[in-house]
Motif scaffolding. Structure first.
Motif, PDB file in Angstrom:
ATOM      1  N   ARG A  18       0.829  -1.208   0.000  1.00  0.00           N
ATOM      2  CA  ARG A  18       0.000   0.000   0.000  1.00  0.00           C
ATOM      3  C   ARG A  18       0.862   1.257   0.000  1.00  0.00           C
ATOM      4  NH1 ARG A  18      -5.649   0.731   1.688  1.00  0.00           N
ATOM      5  NH2 ARG A  18      -5.927   2.950   2.017  1.00  0.00           N
ATOM      6  N   ILE A  19       1.971   1.228   0.723  1.00  0.00           N
ATOM      7  CA  ILE A  19       2.900   2.357   0.713  1.00  0.00           C
ATOM      8  C   ILE A  19       3.440   2.562  -0.696  1.00  0.00           C
ATOM      9  CG2 ILE A  19       5.140   3.178   1.542  1.00  0.00           C
ATOM     10  CD1 ILE A  19       4.485   1.761   4.207  1.00  0.00           C
ATOM     11  N   ASN A  20       3.775   1.474  -1.378  1.00  0.00           N
ATOM     12  CA  ASN A  20       4.234   1.584  -2.764  1.00  0.00           C
ATOM     13  C   ASN A  20       3.156   2.173  -3.665  1.00  0.00           C
ATOM     14  OD1 ASN A  20       6.794   0.628  -2.312  1.00  0.00           O
ATOM     15  ND2 ASN A  20       6.306  -1.464  -2.905  1.00  0.00           N
ATOM     16  N   ALA A  21       1.913   1.798  -3.423  1.00  0.00           N
ATOM     17  CA  ALA A  21       0.810   2.346  -4.220  1.00  0.00           C
ATOM     18  C   ALA A  21       0.678   3.850  -3.993  1.00  0.00           C
ATOM     19  CB  ALA A  21      -0.493   1.638  -3.868  1.00  0.00           C
ATOM     20  N   TYR A  22       0.838   4.287  -2.741  1.00  0.00           N
ATOM     21  CA  TYR A  22       0.799   5.724  -2.458  1.00  0.00           C
ATOM     22  C   TYR A  22       1.951   6.458  -3.144  1.00  0.00           C
ATOM     23  CZ  TYR A  22      -2.791   5.285   1.150  1.00  0.00           C
ATOM     24  OH  TYR A  22      -3.957   5.056   1.826  1.00  0.00           O
ATOM     25  N   LEU A  23       3.126   5.850  -3.154  1.00  0.00           N
ATOM     26  CA  LEU A  23       4.268   6.466  -3.839  1.00  0.00           C
ATOM     27  C   LEU A  23       4.013   6.574  -5.345  1.00  0.00           C
ATOM     28  CD1 LEU A  23       7.246   4.758  -2.011  1.00  0.00           C
ATOM     29  CD2 LEU A  23       6.660   7.180  -1.952  1.00  0.00           C
ATOM     30  N   MET A  24       3.442   5.526  -5.910  1.00  0.00           N
ATOM     31  CA  MET A  24       3.130   5.550  -7.344  1.00  0.00           C
ATOM     32  C   MET A  24       2.101   6.640  -7.644  1.00  0.00           C
ATOM     33  SD  MET A  24       3.511   4.355 -10.391  1.00  0.00           S
ATOM     34  CE  MET A  24       3.858   2.654 -10.739  1.00  0.00           C
ATOM     35  N   ARG A  25       1.100   6.776  -6.802  1.00  0.00           N
ATOM     36  CA  ARG A  25       0.089   7.814  -7.008  1.00  0.00           C
ATOM     37  C   ARG A  25       0.709   9.197  -6.904  1.00  0.00           C
ATOM     38  NH1 ARG A  25      -5.032   7.573  -3.270  1.00  0.00           N
ATOM     39  NH2 ARG A  25      -3.514   8.302  -1.760  1.00  0.00           N
ATOM     40  N   TRP A  26       1.618   9.381  -5.966  1.00  0.00           N
ATOM     41  CA  TRP A  26       2.291  10.668  -5.806  1.00  0.00           C
ATOM     42  C   TRP A  26       3.113  11.000  -7.051  1.00  0.00           C
ATOM     43  CZ3 TRP A  26       7.587  11.690  -5.563  1.00  0.00           C
ATOM     44  CH2 TRP A  26       7.905  13.003  -5.254  1.00  0.00           C
ATOM     45  N   ILE A  27       3.822  10.009  -7.579  1.00  0.00           N
ATOM     46  CA  ILE A  27       4.626  10.227  -8.798  1.00  0.00           C
ATOM     47  C   ILE A  27       3.731  10.650  -9.953  1.00  0.00           C
ATOM     48  CG2 ILE A  27       5.919   8.991 -10.585  1.00  0.00           C
ATOM     49  CD1 ILE A  27       7.219   7.379  -8.350  1.00  0.00           C
ATOM     50  N   ARG A  28       2.597   9.973 -10.099  1.00  0.00           N
ATOM     51  CA  ARG A  28       1.701  10.268 -11.219  1.00  0.00           C
ATOM     52  C   ARG A  28       1.065  11.640 -11.099  1.00  0.00           C
ATOM     53  NH1 ARG A  28      -2.147   5.388 -12.337  1.00  0.00           N
ATOM     54  NH2 ARG A  28      -2.471   6.555 -14.244  1.00  0.00           N
ATOM     55  N   LYS A  29       0.841  12.109  -9.881  1.00  0.00           N
ATOM     56  CA  LYS A  29       0.255  13.438  -9.696  1.00  0.00           C
ATOM     57  C   LYS A  29       1.301  14.540  -9.816  1.00  0.00           C
ATOM     58  CE  LYS A  29      -3.753  12.317  -6.936  1.00  0.00           C
ATOM     59  NZ  LYS A  29      -4.516  12.657  -5.744  1.00  0.00           N
ATOM     60  N   LYS A  30       2.511  14.278  -9.338  1.00  0.00           N
ATOM     61  CA  LYS A  30       3.544  15.312  -9.330  1.00  0.00           C
ATOM     62  C   LYS A  30       4.097  15.592 -10.725  1.00  0.00           C
ATOM     63  CE  LYS A  30       7.894  16.681  -7.245  1.00  0.00           C
ATOM     64  NZ  LYS A  30       7.531  18.030  -6.909  1.00  0.00           N
ATOM     65  N   TYR A  31       4.331  14.545 -11.506  1.00  0.00           N
ATOM     66  CA  TYR A  31       4.953  14.696 -12.816  1.00  0.00           C
ATOM     67  C   TYR A  31       3.929  14.464 -13.915  1.00  0.00           C
ATOM     68  CZ  TYR A  31       9.156  14.452 -10.030  1.00  0.00           C
ATOM     69  OH  TYR A  31      10.119  14.691  -9.086  1.00  0.00           O
ATOM     70  N   ARG A  32       3.632  15.509 -14.643  1.00  0.00           N
ATOM     71  CA  ARG A  32       2.610  15.439 -15.686  1.00  0.00           C
ATOM     72  C   ARG A  32       2.965  14.409 -16.752  1.00  0.00           C
ATOM     73  NH1 ARG A  32      -1.224  19.587 -17.932  1.00  0.00           N
ATOM     74  NH2 ARG A  32      -0.910  20.442 -15.879  1.00  0.00           N
ATOM     75  N   ARG A  33       4.233  14.277 -17.079  1.00  0.00           N
ATOM     76  CA  ARG A  33       4.625  13.338 -18.131  1.00  0.00           C
ATOM     77  C   ARG A  33       4.436  11.882 -17.702  1.00  0.00           C
ATOM     78  NH1 ARG A  33       9.282  15.276 -15.835  1.00  0.00           N
ATOM     79  NH2 ARG A  33      10.691  13.700 -15.004  1.00  0.00           N
ATOM     80  N   LEU A  34       4.221  11.635 -16.415  1.00  0.00           N
ATOM     81  CA  LEU A  34       4.033  10.275 -15.921  1.00  0.00           C
ATOM     82  C   LEU A  34       2.574   9.984 -15.561  1.00  0.00           C
ATOM     83  CD1 LEU A  34       7.165  10.019 -13.631  1.00  0.00           C
ATOM     84  CD2 LEU A  34       6.907   9.203 -15.965  1.00  0.00           C
ATOM     85  N   ARG A  35       1.651  10.752 -16.107  1.00  0.00           N
ATOM     86  CA  ARG A  35       0.243  10.556 -15.767  1.00  0.00           C
ATOM     87  C   ARG A  35      -0.277   9.207 -16.240  1.00  0.00           C
ATOM     88  NH1 ARG A  35      -2.328  15.728 -14.320  1.00  0.00           N
ATOM     89  NH2 ARG A  35      -0.636  16.553 -13.069  1.00  0.00           N
ATOM     90  N   THR A  36       0.188   8.751 -17.391  1.00  0.00           N
ATOM     91  CA  THR A  36      -0.279   7.457 -17.871  1.00  0.00           C
ATOM     92  C   THR A  36       0.391   6.353 -17.062  1.00  0.00           C
ATOM     93  OG1 THR A  36       1.425   7.258 -19.555  1.00  0.00           O
ATOM     94  CG2 THR A  36      -0.618   8.352 -20.197  1.00  0.00           C
ATOM     95  N   PHE A  37      -0.343   5.289 -16.837  1.00  0.00           N
ATOM     96  CA  PHE A  37       0.171   4.199 -16.009  1.00  0.00           C
ATOM     97  C   PHE A  37       1.391   3.548 -16.645  1.00  0.00           C
ATOM     98  CE2 PHE A  37       0.302  -0.147 -14.464  1.00  0.00           C
ATOM     99  CZ  PHE A  37       0.310   0.075 -13.101  1.00  0.00           C
ATOM    100  N   LYS A  38       1.396   3.434 -17.944  1.00  0.00           N
ATOM    101  CA  LYS A  38       2.505   2.779 -18.641  1.00  0.00           C
ATOM    102  C   LYS A  38       3.823   3.528 -18.432  1.00  0.00           C
ATOM    103  CE  LYS A  38       3.504   0.833 -23.170  1.00  0.00           C
ATOM    104  NZ  LYS A  38       3.026   0.685 -24.548  1.00  0.00           N
ATOM    105  N   LYS A  39       3.785   4.849 -18.554  1.00  0.00           N
ATOM    106  CA  LYS A  39       4.993   5.649 -18.347  1.00  0.00           C
ATOM    107  C   LYS A  39       5.410   5.654 -16.883  1.00  0.00           C
ATOM    108  CE  LYS A  39       4.435   8.687 -22.285  1.00  0.00           C
ATOM    109  NZ  LYS A  39       4.310  10.063 -22.748  1.00  0.00           N
ATOM    110  N   ALA A  40       4.429   5.726 -15.987  1.00  0.00           N
ATOM    111  CA  ALA A  40       4.741   5.702 -14.559  1.00  0.00           C
ATOM    112  C   ALA A  40       5.346   4.365 -14.164  1.00  0.00           C
ATOM    113  CB  ALA A  40       3.485   5.983 -13.753  1.00  0.00           C
ATOM    114  N   LYS A  41       4.853   3.294 -14.742  1.00  0.00           N
ATOM    115  CA  LYS A  41       5.385   1.962 -14.454  1.00  0.00           C
ATOM    116  C   LYS A  41       6.834   1.850 -14.916  1.00  0.00           C
ATOM    117  CE  LYS A  41       4.691  -2.873 -15.559  1.00  0.00           C
ATOM    118  NZ  LYS A  41       3.916  -3.834 -16.339  1.00  0.00           N
ATOM    119  N   ALA A  42       7.137   2.373 -16.087  1.00  0.00           N
ATOM    120  CA  ALA A  42       8.513   2.338 -16.602  1.00  0.00           C
ATOM    121  C   ALA A  42       9.433   3.146 -15.692  1.00  0.00           C
ATOM    122  CB  ALA A  42       8.552   2.873 -18.028  1.00  0.00           C
TER     123      ALA A  42
END
Length: 65
Positions: A18-42
């Motif tokens: 769950r902590i990892n999920a929160y970190l992933m959500r934070w990354i996706r919100k902070k960086y516009r270029r990582l909004r898509t799940f595929k880019k955030a996953k990479a």
């Protein structure tokens, strides 16, 4: 983490995921270029590979996503 990891690893594992999920959500919100799940996953995989000890709980959880 050391106590629960030694005796209650099955209870600790969902919390760390769950902590990892929160970190992933934070990354996706902070960086516009990582909004898509595929880019955030990479990005997530690159960071976890380059800095495997960046967060203490990464030593306890396998890489996911």
């Amino acid at each position: 983490m050391a106590y629960y990891g030694a005796f209650y690893q099955s209870a600790l594992h969902p919390l760390l995921l769950r902590i990892n999920a929160y970190l992933m959500r934070w990354i996706r919100k902070k960086y516009r270029r990582l909004r898509t799940f595929k880019k955030a996953k990479a990005c997530w995989q690159r960071v976890t590979r380059q800095y495997p000890r960046l967060f203490a709980h990464w030593a306890w959880t396998p890489a996911f996503w």
